[in-house]
Design an enzyme around this catalytic site. Structure first.
Site, mmCIF file in Angstrom:
data_model
loop_
_atom_site.group_PDB
_atom_site.id
_atom_site.type_symbol
_atom_site.label_atom_id
_atom_site.label_comp_id
_atom_site.label_asym_id
_atom_site.label_seq_id
_atom_site.Cartn_x
_atom_site.Cartn_y
_atom_site.Cartn_z
ATOM 1 C CE LYS A 100 -2.994 0.041 3.358
ATOM 2 N NZ LYS A 100 -3.884 0.333 4.507
ATOM 3 C CE LYS A 130 -2.258 -1.191 10.688
ATOM 4 N NZ LYS A 130 -2.702 -0.417 9.516
ATOM 5 N N GLY A 186 -2.613 5.938 13.654
ATOM 6 C CA GLY A 186 -3.797 5.257 14.190
ATOM 7 C C GLY A 186 -4.270 4.115 13.315
ATOM 8 C CG ASP A 187 -5.641 0.086 11.911
ATOM 9 O OD1 ASP A 187 -5.461 0.328 10.719
ATOM 10 O OD2 ASP A 187 -6.306 -0.912 12.302
HETATM 11 N N1 GLU Z 1 -3.826 2.427 9.707
HETATM 12 C C1 GLU Z 1 -3.900 3.116 8.448
HETATM 13 C C2 GLU Z 1 -3.736 2.117 7.309
HETATM 14 O O1 GLU Z 1 -4.204 1.017 7.411
HETATM 15 C C3 GLU Z 1 -2.991 4.335 8.370
HETATM 16 C C4 GLU Z 1 -1.544 4.113 8.634
HETATM 17 C C5 GLU Z 1 -0.727 5.400 8.733
HETATM 18 O O2 GLU Z 1 -1.277 6.479 8.557
HETATM 19 O O3 GLU Z 1 0.471 5.274 8.990
HETATM 20 O O4 GLU Z 1 -3.199 2.399 6.265
#
Ligand code: GLU
Length: 445
Positions: free
Chosen positions: A114, A126, A165-166
């Site tokens: 991604k 993560k 965040g997540d």
């Molecule tokens: N948790 C988000 C994702 O799944 C954002 C991660 C971020 O901003 O570092 O992409």
């Protein structure tokens, strides 16, 4: 799957027993890479794909903290620093009781591709904890965040690893995490975390970015058919940060969101979900979506997970992994849904994706469709590095450009590798080749 890739996949299964979501995420990528290894043997020769499936570093730590009753509570913290070929590790933190090493690895693995797709200089990672914020007081959440950062701080940094965040981690939690990082290190290092508040180094549009970006992506798909969101019926699952801003953008672009959900059930409001009410329920009261019908008697609440039974033109799964299975996919197809874009990470099961592909439904995978969140995090890092703060309009314009670029890159790459119109192949291959080329250039490390 290509024979050389079968060996890689078998090794992943063997080395990571029981981590089913991680296996699923790896398999989905390897399934797309056949034409790539046929054309570019250097990737298998240099064991690039094998190395990509092994995190560079995995950190697991104890998080003890004291609750409001004076009892010692114990949670487990994780940070999986998966790949840093393109830039510092980057990816969110998830606080949810379902978090374990396999979940963090699946999320970290997806994040590599991604982040690569955004075209911005960020590696993949993560983290998170099995801490359940539900029902916890403000003080408990703060003490937990402080305890979590008391270990995490030594592993992260502006040039090393930049969490965000997540699920379960929003602006409030990032505030407590940043506060504790600053206290321990005695450094105002804005670039160490993203998703910060606007008054202390955050970026405009970061809160909205994942949901907005997903809808921008859908808009690009529609443009290829000379259509727009105007008059389209949309179903969104979830009612968290991603769902809420997906709803907002669909409405701005003329579509009608007829349903959204939470883990208890879903609401259907044929005349269009009232976003202000959802926001008030979820952000201010932190209550259940079922309470929506109290102020909107024309809407109905249905308990359970079947939000995909609601007829729509476009479905946006924005809740969590594997929330949309084969039966749900068949219901959507039966009701005439023609586009599915993942706002969450891996919300559709492999069977669901197969059903969509057989029915000719356009399917946009999360690593492309929800990349707007992390892309805007990278824009936050840019603003922090230059001690600048951009306007909402400028930042949203940048986000829009990035989503258009990702969309076009998916389509061009899918074409180039013989799967025209296949966004899964396009996203996996385009994300992969950029990281793989960087890994080759950097040597065996
Ligand atoms: N948790 C988000 C994702 O799944 C954002 C991660 C971020 O901003 O570092 O992409």
């Amino acid at each position: 799957m290509d024979e050389k890739l079968v060996d890689v996949y078998d090794e992943v299964l063997q080395r990571n027993p029981g981590e089913t979501e991680f296996h699923q995420a790896v398999r989905e990528v390897l399934d797309s890479l056949g034409p790539v290894v046929a054309k570019h043997p250097q990737y298998t020769d240099a064991a690039v794909i094998r190395r990509l499936c092994e995190p560079e570093r995995q950190i697991i730590f104890r998080v003890p903290w004291v609750d409001d009753a004076g009892q010692v509570q114990l949670n487990r913290g994780f940070r999986v620093e998966f790949n840093s070929a393109l830039g510092p590790y980057k990816g969110g933190l998830r606080f949810h009781p379902s978090v374990n090493l396999g979940i963090v690895k699946f999320l970290g693995y997806e994040q590599i591709f991604k982040n690569s797709l955004t075209g911005l200089p960020i590696g993949g990672a993560k983290g998170g904890s099995d801490f359940d914020p539900k029902g916890r007081s403000e003080g408990e959440v703060m003490r937990f965040c402080q305890a979590f950062m008391t270990e995490l701080y030594r592993h992260i940094g502006e040039y090393t690893d930049v969490p965000a965040g997540d699920i379960g981690v929003g602006g409030r939690e990032i505030g407590y995490l940043f506060g504790q990082y600053k206290r321990i290190t005695n450094r105002y290092e804005s670039g160490v975390l993203t998703g910060k508040g606007l008054a202390w180094g955050g970026s405009r549009v970061r809160t909205e970015a994942t949901g907005f970006g997903t809808v921008f992506f859908v808009d690009e798909i529609l443009k290829t058919r000379k259509e727009s969101l105007d008059g389209k019926q949309v179903v969104v699952s979830g009612s968290g940060n991603v769902a809420m801003y997906a709803i907002a953008k669909v409405q701005q672009l003329g579509g009608t969101v007829v349903a959204c959900s939470d883990s208890g059930g879903y609401i259907v409001d044929e005349s269009g979900i009232d976003l202000a009410t959802v926001q008030e329920i979820k952000e201010e009261r932190r209550a259940r979506i079922s309470t929506y019908v109290e102020s909107h008697p024309r809407a109905r609440y249905v308990e359970g997970h079947s939000v995909w039974q609601v007829p729509c033109d476009i479905a946006l799964p924005c809740a969590t992994q594997n929330e949309l299975d084969g039966a749900d996919a068949r219901a959507l197809v039966g009701n005439g849904c023609s586009i599915v874009a993942e706002g969450a990470n891996m919300p559709c099961t492999p069977e669901a994706v197969r059903v969509f592909s057989e029915a000719g439904v356009v399917f946009a995978p999360g690593k492309a469709a929800n990349a707007g969140g992390v892309a805007t995090s990278a824009l936050e890092m840019q603003q922090n590095a230059s001690r600048d703060s951009w306007t909402f309009e400028h930042t949203e314009e940048r986000l829009g450009e990035i989503m258009r670029r990702i969309h076009d890159r998916c389509l061009t790459t899918a074409d180039e590798y013989g799967s025209p119109g296949n966004y899964v192949a396009g996203a996996n291959i385009a994300g992969f080749t950029q990281v793989a080329d960087a890994m080759l250039a950097l040597g065996v490390i």
